[in-house]
Design an enzyme around this catalytic site. Structure first.
Site, mmCIF file in Angstrom:
data_model
loop_
_atom_site.group_PDB
_atom_site.id
_atom_site.type_symbol
_atom_site.label_atom_id
_atom_site.label_comp_id
_atom_site.label_asym_id
_atom_site.label_seq_id
_atom_site.Cartn_x
_atom_site.Cartn_y
_atom_site.Cartn_z
ATOM 1 N N GLU A 23 1.009 -5.018 11.148
ATOM 2 C CA GLU A 23 0.633 -3.605 11.052
ATOM 3 C C GLU A 23 1.498 -2.857 12.057
ATOM 4 O O GLU A 23 1.362 -3.054 13.267
ATOM 5 C CB GLU A 23 -0.854 -3.416 11.374
ATOM 6 C CG GLU A 23 -1.815 -4.108 10.421
ATOM 7 C CD GLU A 23 -2.089 -3.306 9.162
ATOM 8 O OE1 GLU A 23 -1.566 -2.170 9.045
ATOM 9 O OE2 GLU A 23 -2.830 -3.809 8.288
ATOM 10 N N ARG B 175 -3.264 4.925 -2.039
ATOM 11 C CA ARG B 175 -3.155 3.556 -1.523
ATOM 12 C C ARG B 175 -2.836 2.518 -2.603
ATOM 13 O O ARG B 175 -2.015 1.624 -2.407
ATOM 14 C CB ARG B 175 -4.484 3.193 -0.847
ATOM 15 C CG ARG B 175 -4.649 1.732 -0.434
ATOM 16 C CD ARG B 175 -6.035 1.551 0.160
ATOM 17 N NE ARG B 175 -6.419 0.161 0.348
ATOM 18 C CZ ARG B 175 -6.370 -0.494 1.510
ATOM 19 N NH1 ARG B 175 -5.895 0.126 2.593
ATOM 20 N NH2 ARG B 175 -6.763 -1.745 1.608
ATOM 21 N N HIS C 44 0.849 -1.190 0.000
ATOM 22 C CA HIS C 44 0.000 0.000 0.000
ATOM 23 C C HIS C 44 0.883 1.238 0.000
ATOM 24 O O HIS C 44 1.737 1.407 0.877
ATOM 25 C CB HIS C 44 -0.950 0.007 1.201
ATOM 26 C CG HIS C 44 -2.053 -0.986 1.092
ATOM 27 N ND1 HIS C 44 -2.583 -1.647 2.173
ATOM 28 C CD2 HIS C 44 -2.743 -1.431 0.007
ATOM 29 C CE1 HIS C 44 -3.548 -2.457 1.773
ATOM 30 N NE2 HIS C 44 -3.659 -2.347 0.453
ATOM 31 N N ALA C 45 0.674 2.096 -0.988
ATOM 32 C CA ALA C 45 1.626 3.166 -1.291
ATOM 33 C C ALA C 45 1.866 4.115 -0.120
ATOM 34 O O ALA C 45 2.993 4.561 0.098
ATOM 35 C CB ALA C 45 1.125 3.948 -2.507
ATOM 36 N N GLU D 1 1.848 3.731 3.085
ATOM 37 C CA GLU D 1 2.343 3.166 4.346
ATOM 38 C C GLU D 1 3.870 3.219 4.376
ATOM 39 O O GLU D 1 4.563 2.204 4.300
ATOM 40 C CB GLU D 1 1.795 1.744 4.513
ATOM 41 C CG GLU D 1 0.277 1.726 4.586
ATOM 42 C CD GLU D 1 -0.341 0.336 4.527
ATOM 43 O OE1 GLU D 1 0.412 -0.653 4.553
ATOM 44 O OE2 GLU D 1 -1.586 0.247 4.443
ATOM 45 N N HIS E 102 2.711 -3.878 6.870
ATOM 46 C CA HIS E 102 1.762 -2.787 6.622
ATOM 47 C C HIS E 102 1.828 -1.782 7.775
ATOM 48 O O HIS E 102 2.561 -1.957 8.723
ATOM 49 C CB HIS E 102 0.335 -3.339 6.532
ATOM 50 C CG HIS E 102 0.065 -4.159 5.315
ATOM 51 N ND1 HIS E 102 -0.774 -3.746 4.307
ATOM 52 C CD2 HIS E 102 0.512 -5.388 4.932
ATOM 53 C CE1 HIS E 102 -0.842 -4.668 3.361
ATOM 54 N NE2 HIS E 102 -0.057 -5.687 3.722
ATOM 55 N N ASN F 261 -3.584 -5.534 -2.354
ATOM 56 C CA ASN F 261 -3.902 -6.471 -1.276
ATOM 57 C C ASN F 261 -5.367 -6.903 -1.291
ATOM 58 O O ASN F 261 -5.880 -7.431 -0.301
ATOM 59 C CB ASN F 261 -3.551 -5.872 0.089
ATOM 60 C CG ASN F 261 -3.211 -6.936 1.106
ATOM 61 O OD1 ASN F 261 -2.554 -7.926 0.792
ATOM 62 N ND2 ASN F 261 -3.670 -6.752 2.343
#
Length: 273
Positions: free
Chosen positions: A222, A78, A20-21, A23, A148, A95
């Site tokens: 995460e 994202r 995810h861009a 993050e 993530h 994802n």
């Protein structure tokens, strides 16, 4: 990185970051992990044993076009940046693009949505490349990990359904131990458990797909924080976030190395150096 590859039946771990861009702490961890591994081999006891007994495949940025876009145009982007036929909307959520209950509840079939699943599973070159690599190395890759942010969670399958993984108890004990270690050494709290149970349904995820492929130690981390900064985690937090994730990785890898199919036994992980 490949150390002592002459060992028979040497297993491997895959780590990908930046799916995810927005993050940004995720690619930072992958680079931190490679630097730490190379710097502390033959210095840190646990890391030396891990690298002597397991190869690592590290993908620092799985979504390079989207990541670049967050630096040049839209910080909170994202998805990837692939054009979509019949619409001006851009991008697919990588994802949600894997073949694990693809495009069911928790994903969107609308190309304009952030959780757009794509036109079919592995429709995107990024997800297809990762899936092809994992398929071709599934005999050696024993652990899959996707990094993530944010929310401080250690997640196990499944996220794509409410079903429990076949080895749910084993995976749950691993992430519980890792969370306990983080709390012990860094006084920070991580939630842990199956994704659908502790967050929400998220079909098409890489971790569930890898698990169904046969990689039975599959995880999503995460990283920091729990919402104060969110995706805009300040640079001053990078070291702490990476230390926590590193400790969790070491804890889990050492637990997996205890299994009969691994090269040799292990001992408890210590804090990051």
């Amino acid at each position: 990185m490949h150390l002592n590859t002459s060992l028979p039946n040497k297993k491997a771990m895959w780590i990908d970051c930046g799916i995810h861009a927005r993050e940004w702490i995720s690619p930072a961890f992958c680079l931190f992990f490679v630097h730490y591994s190379l710097s502390f081999y033959n210095v840190n006891t646990e890391m030396t044993r891990i690298l002597d007994n397991m190869d690592f495949y590290v993908l620092p940025v799985m979504n390079p076009d989207g990541y670049k876009y967050t630096w040049t145009n839209r910080r909170m982007w994202r998805k990837n940046r692939s054009p979509q036929k019949g619409t001006s909307c851009i991008g697919v959520d990588l994802n949600r693009n894997f073949d694990a209950n693809w495009c069911t509840t928790g994903a969107s079939s609308n190309p304009c949505d952030e959780t757009y699943c794509g036109s079919f599973p592995e429709s995107e070159p990024e997800s297809q490349a990762v899936a092809n690599f994992l398929r071709s190395h599934k005999e050696s890759i024993q652990i899959y990990l996707s990094i993530h942010s944010y929310s401080q969670m250690l997640i196990i399958p499944y996220s794509c359904s409410m079903d429990e993984a076949e080895n749910h108890s084993e995976l749950y004990e691993m992430v519980k131990t890792a969370a306990d270690e983080i709390r012990r050494y860094y006084r920070n709290t991580y939630t842990y458990g199956a994704g659908a149970q502790i967050i929400y349904l998220a079909p098409g995820g890489s971790d569930d797909w890898a698990y169904n492929l046969g990689i039975k130690y599959s995880f999503t981390f995460e990283l920091q924080d729990r919402g104060r900064y969110g995706f805009l985690l300040p640079p001053s937090h990078i070291q702490g976030a990476c230390n926590e994730a590193l400790l969790a990785v070491k804890t889990i890898v050492l637990k997996v190395m205890e299994k009969p199919q691994a090269s040799m036994g292990s001992r408890q992980a210590g804090p990051a150096a």
